[in-house]
Design a protein around this motif. Sequence first.
Motif, short mmCIF file in Angstrom:
data_model
loop_
_atom_site.label_atom_id
_atom_site.label_comp_id
_atom_site.label_asym_id
_atom_site.label_seq_id
_atom_site.Cartn_x
_atom_site.Cartn_y
_atom_site.Cartn_z
N ASP A 218 0.86 -1.20 0.00
CA ASP A 218 0.00 0.00 0.00
C ASP A 218 0.89 1.24 0.00
N ARG A 219 1.56 1.48 -1.13
CA ARG A 219 2.58 2.52 -1.18
C ARG A 219 2.02 3.92 -0.97
N ASP A 220 0.95 4.26 -1.70
CA ASP A 220 0.44 5.63 -1.65
C ASP A 220 -0.08 6.01 -0.28
N ASN A 221 -0.76 5.09 0.39
CA ASN A 221 -1.44 5.45 1.63
C ASN A 221 -0.48 5.69 2.80
N ARG A 349 -4.70 8.62 10.70
CA ARG A 349 -5.90 9.43 10.94
C ARG A 349 -5.65 10.83 10.37
N PRO A 350 -6.06 11.09 9.12
CA PRO A 350 -5.86 12.42 8.56
C PRO A 350 -6.62 13.48 9.36
N SER A 354 -9.54 22.37 10.35
CA SER A 354 -10.22 22.84 11.55
C SER A 354 -9.68 22.20 12.82
N ASP A 355 -8.99 21.05 12.68
CA ASP A 355 -8.36 20.44 13.85
C ASP A 355 -7.15 21.25 14.31
N ILE A 356 -6.50 21.94 13.36
CA ILE A 356 -5.29 22.68 13.66
C ILE A 356 -5.60 24.16 13.89
#
Length: 395
Positions: A218-221, A349-350, A354-356
């Motif tokens: 799963d390279r991209d993720n 967990r992206p 608004s979290d930052i």
Amino acid sequence: MSAPAPFRVLVCGTNFGRFYAEAAHRRPGYALAGILSRGSASSRAYARTLGVPYYTDLDDLPAGIHAACVAVSSSISGGQGTELAKALMDRDLHVLQEHPVHLTELTDHLKHARRRGVQYRLNTHYPRVAPVRAFIDAARRLVARQRPLFVDAATPVHLMHPLVDILGQALGTLRPWRFADPAPLPADIGPQPFRSLHGVFAGVPLTLRVHHQLDPSDRDNHALHWHRISLGTEGGVLTLADTHGPVLWSPRLHISRDADRRFVLDGPGTGRLGLGTTSVVGNTGTFRTLFSDLWPEAIGSALDGLREAAQRGGDALRTGQYELAVCRIWTDLAARLGPPEIVRPAVPRPLAVSDIFPVPEQLLDHSFAGPAAGQTPAVARAGTEPLLPDTHSCT
């Protein structure tokens, strides 16, 4: 007068191949001739949703297909794409193959295309993605005006091949290039996700940082970030903040001094102090629009290149020399870096902006002119015309 017959394209593979299928299905002047894959229920269902034939055997392909897109892993990634590309050329189909492909195999494919009288193109994809294209075009205008002083680039290891192509197109050439080996990592500093090396690319000093870890399944993720490039001249720094934008322009900070060595902050000769410290060019979108629009459009542009080559004819090996040089540079870099560290991290967990920045007003400092809070800034060009036509011949 009737419209010309569409360029009929077979797509092989339904993982990344779906973006190829969407490009051929939507783009004017093309027709999706079918899907070829190993026979899974999901692939069959996908072909049904597009209303196109589904194939599992090359011997079942009908006449009248002009080209094939091979979005199946090549042997360097443990797949059958290398053999498939050659077999399709044996059926007199032009081939567009998704990267990466080993240098030896790329050379063999171009020679085979020459023998068969067909066209073969390796698609590094990302140089055609719209924000990268904007960066490349701006870089070409910049280096036509001022000598480049440095390139600072960062990439995940599995996208290093496209990075070389991006830099080659941005600088207008690949040569001369040479690289030093990466500095060894001291044993007592703990794990390091990045490896760094220095070199010269197109005669320009280069610093390259590579996220040298890879989840082979799963390279991209699990890339910590995608392409990030800064190109500096005496007039400022042009930056691609991410593969998918935006592009930034940061003029050089230079302040005149008076006889007492104090900054001259007003009066004659201080007009450049009115320049924006950094201008953001273009809008960023969502990951959803990336998959629905940006990637299929980029692949459509690659298809245009294959179709134009097929119409012109000519020697595929001769026209593939730039692709071979890009692949040779990538091979050199990969050999110097050595095999990446194999990792299998947990699902990340992206975070949302608004979290930052939980308070929307924090997104912008109101002492600077800018768009309303929450809007993605898009800068208007400050009365300057393009510095160079958007041509991309590279050697």
